[in-house]
Design a protein around this motif. Structure first.
Motif, PDB file in Angstrom:
ATOM      1  N   LEU A 144       0.435  -1.284  -8.845  1.00  0.00           N
ATOM      2  CA  LEU A 144       0.882  -0.583  -7.628  1.00  0.00           C
ATOM      3  C   LEU A 144      -0.303  -0.475  -6.671  1.00  0.00           C
ATOM      4  O   LEU A 144      -1.355   0.060  -7.038  1.00  0.00           O
ATOM      5  CB  LEU A 144       1.406   0.813  -7.986  1.00  0.00           C
ATOM      6  CG  LEU A 144       1.839   1.695  -6.808  1.00  0.00           C
ATOM      7  CD1 LEU A 144       3.038   1.083  -6.072  1.00  0.00           C
ATOM      8  CD2 LEU A 144       2.192   3.108  -7.290  1.00  0.00           C
ATOM      9  N   LYS A 167      -1.565   1.143  -3.280  1.00  0.00           N
ATOM     10  CA  LYS A 167      -1.194   2.148  -2.280  1.00  0.00           C
ATOM     11  C   LYS A 167      -2.337   2.340  -1.298  1.00  0.00           C
ATOM     12  O   LYS A 167      -3.507   2.204  -1.652  1.00  0.00           O
ATOM     13  CB  LYS A 167      -0.804   3.462  -2.951  1.00  0.00           C
ATOM     14  CG  LYS A 167      -1.819   4.030  -3.925  1.00  0.00           C
ATOM     15  CD  LYS A 167      -1.250   5.286  -4.553  1.00  0.00           C
ATOM     16  CE  LYS A 167      -2.276   5.968  -5.438  1.00  0.00           C
ATOM     17  NZ  LYS A 167      -1.762   7.190  -6.048  1.00  0.00           N
ATOM     18  N   ALA A 196       3.601  -4.054  -6.524  1.00  0.00           N
ATOM     19  CA  ALA A 196       4.348  -3.284  -5.527  1.00  0.00           C
ATOM     20  C   ALA A 196       3.327  -2.710  -4.548  1.00  0.00           C
ATOM     21  O   ALA A 196       2.264  -2.246  -4.957  1.00  0.00           O
ATOM     22  CB  ALA A 196       5.133  -2.165  -6.187  1.00  0.00           C
ATOM     23  N   PRO A 220       2.941   6.353  -0.929  1.00  0.00           N
ATOM     24  CA  PRO A 220       3.144   6.570  -2.367  1.00  0.00           C
ATOM     25  C   PRO A 220       3.828   7.906  -2.649  1.00  0.00           C
ATOM     26  O   PRO A 220       4.513   8.054  -3.655  1.00  0.00           O
ATOM     27  CB  PRO A 220       1.713   6.554  -2.924  1.00  0.00           C
ATOM     28  CG  PRO A 220       0.812   6.771  -1.776  1.00  0.00           C
ATOM     29  CD  PRO A 220       1.515   6.221  -0.575  1.00  0.00           C
ATOM     30  N   HIS A 253       6.227   5.712 -10.276  1.00  0.00           N
ATOM     31  CA  HIS A 253       4.778   5.715 -10.049  1.00  0.00           C
ATOM     32  C   HIS A 253       4.026   5.644 -11.387  1.00  0.00           C
ATOM     33  O   HIS A 253       3.094   4.871 -11.555  1.00  0.00           O
ATOM     34  CB  HIS A 253       4.432   6.998  -9.279  1.00  0.00           C
ATOM     35  CG  HIS A 253       3.093   6.980  -8.634  1.00  0.00           C
ATOM     36  ND1 HIS A 253       1.936   7.070  -9.351  1.00  0.00           N
ATOM     37  CD2 HIS A 253       2.724   6.887  -7.334  1.00  0.00           C
ATOM     38  CE1 HIS A 253       0.909   7.034  -8.518  1.00  0.00           C
ATOM     39  NE2 HIS A 253       1.361   6.918  -7.290  1.00  0.00           N
ATOM     40  N   PHE A 264       3.650   2.117 -13.722  1.00  0.00           N
ATOM     41  CA  PHE A 264       2.785   0.966 -13.450  1.00  0.00           C
ATOM     42  C   PHE A 264       1.572   0.952 -14.380  1.00  0.00           C
ATOM     43  O   PHE A 264       0.994   1.993 -14.670  1.00  0.00           O
ATOM     44  CB  PHE A 264       2.316   0.983 -11.992  1.00  0.00           C
ATOM     45  CG  PHE A 264       3.372   0.521 -11.029  1.00  0.00           C
ATOM     46  CD1 PHE A 264       3.521  -0.825 -10.742  1.00  0.00           C
ATOM     47  CD2 PHE A 264       4.232   1.435 -10.444  1.00  0.00           C
ATOM     48  CE1 PHE A 264       4.515  -1.254  -9.873  1.00  0.00           C
ATOM     49  CE2 PHE A 264       5.222   1.017  -9.576  1.00  0.00           C
ATOM     50  CZ  PHE A 264       5.362  -0.332  -9.281  1.00  0.00           C
ATOM     51  N   VAL A 267      -2.763   1.357 -11.075  1.00  0.00           N
ATOM     52  CA  VAL A 267      -2.521   1.848  -9.718  1.00  0.00           C
ATOM     53  C   VAL A 267      -3.844   1.761  -8.953  1.00  0.00           C
ATOM     54  O   VAL A 267      -4.864   2.268  -9.422  1.00  0.00           O
ATOM     55  CB  VAL A 267      -2.021   3.310  -9.718  1.00  0.00           C
ATOM     56  CG1 VAL A 267      -1.842   3.826  -8.295  1.00  0.00           C
ATOM     57  CG2 VAL A 267      -0.712   3.429 -10.492  1.00  0.00           C
TER      58      VAL A 267
END
Ligand code: ADP
Ligand code: MG
Length: 273
Positions: free
Chosen positions: A21, A23, A122, A127, A135, A138, A141
């Motif tokens: 992920l 962000k 992603a 977020p 969340h 993953f 992150v």
């Protein structure tokens, strides 16, 4: 992750990361990073932009997502679910809550047992809008931050291409300092428009940079005034009074910054001699 490293982990009974992920604020390079990952892994990149997909209607988004996920299960690739938060944004629409729940459940299940041969990336600017359960699922992150000074310099340098060497020494460092609240995309765009103007209008490149940067500086800090004043003095034919107007300080303040630098330079030259 390199194949050899993956095998090492698997041998020890650990799974290599398969889902990521990204962000961070818009323009920090998340989409670019996903492309780079695909390139590094030697895998094709498949992109599903959920912001665009979702704007049509949710049912279709669900099936697009399903198809992309199925593809990535069948064929090794990097699947980028871009603007991932777009899924969450529709939560307030009562008629679509059921469909949305279904999509979230699909994603939870996919994240749980994602195949080893593909990487699911992603990317999101928001977020905080994501379902916390998603969340958490993953493997990795990563928060993509605004570029620091060195990164800003290299973005400028790259955007200038072969013209970078024609700039005065330290010039891009000074420009990078002036752009300290900009994201990578803004810096890249600014530099590209500067270079375009230089090429098309034949205007001096340093002059083009100064014009573009001065526009962006609402309030200057003391060091920035010094940097910019010196830059303007060295690269333009503006008078001290005009420079003072540009940086929004008094002529004497600007004169002080300029002489301070000059004194240093002279004394350095003397000590060399
Ligand atoms: N850190 C960076 N280094 C170099 N270029 C960058 C960086 N961040 C952004 N850019 C430039 O800005 C463009 C847009 O960035 P993008 O990846 O779309 O950002 P995001 O997906 O985070 O909104 C990129 O194609 C690239 O040209
Ligand atoms: Mg993006």
């Amino acid at each position: 992750m390199e194949r050899a490293e993956c095998e090492k982990l698997l041998k020890e009974g650990f799974a290599p990361p398969r889902t990521l992920l990204l962000k961070g604020m818009p323009g920090t390079g998340k989409t670019m990073l996903a492309k780079w990952i695909a390139h590094k892994l030697g895998l094709p990149l498949v992109v599903l932009d959920l912001a665009t997909a979702i704007s049509s209607f949710l049912g279709k988004t669900g099936s697009n997502l399903r198809r992309s996920l199925d593809y990535a299960r069948a064929t090794p690739c990097v699947l980028l679910l871009d603007e991932f938060d777009a899924i969450a944004k529709r939560r307030d629409d009562a008629t679509e809550v059921g469909e949305l729940k279904r999509i979230v459940n699909v994603l939870l299940k996919e994240l749980e047992d994602w195949p080893l041969h593909s990487v699911l990336v992603a990317a999101t600017n928001h977020p905080e809008l994501l379902d916390p359960a998603i969340h958490r699922r993953f493997d990795v992150v990563v928060e993509v931050l605004l570029p620091g000074q060195a990164e800003r310099e290299s973005i400028l340098d790259r955007a200038c291409g072969r013209f970078a060497v024609t700039l005065p020494h330290g010039f891009l460092v000074a420009i990078a300092r002036c752009l300290d609240e900009c994201n990578g995309s803004e810096i890249d765009t600014l530099a590209q428009s500067v270079v375009r103007r230089h090429v098309i209008e034949g205007e001096d490149l340093t002059r083009c940079f100064v014009d573009a940067v001065v526009f962006r500086l609402p309030r200057l800090r003391k060091e920035e005034v010094a940097v910019l004043s010196r830059m303007l003095k060295e690269t333009t034919d503006l008078t001290v009074r005009e420079i003072a107007q540009v940086v929004g300080k008094s002529s004497s303040a600007v004169q002080y910054q300029l002489t301070k630098k000059n004194t240093k330079r002279i004394s350095r030259r003397k000590s060399h001699a």
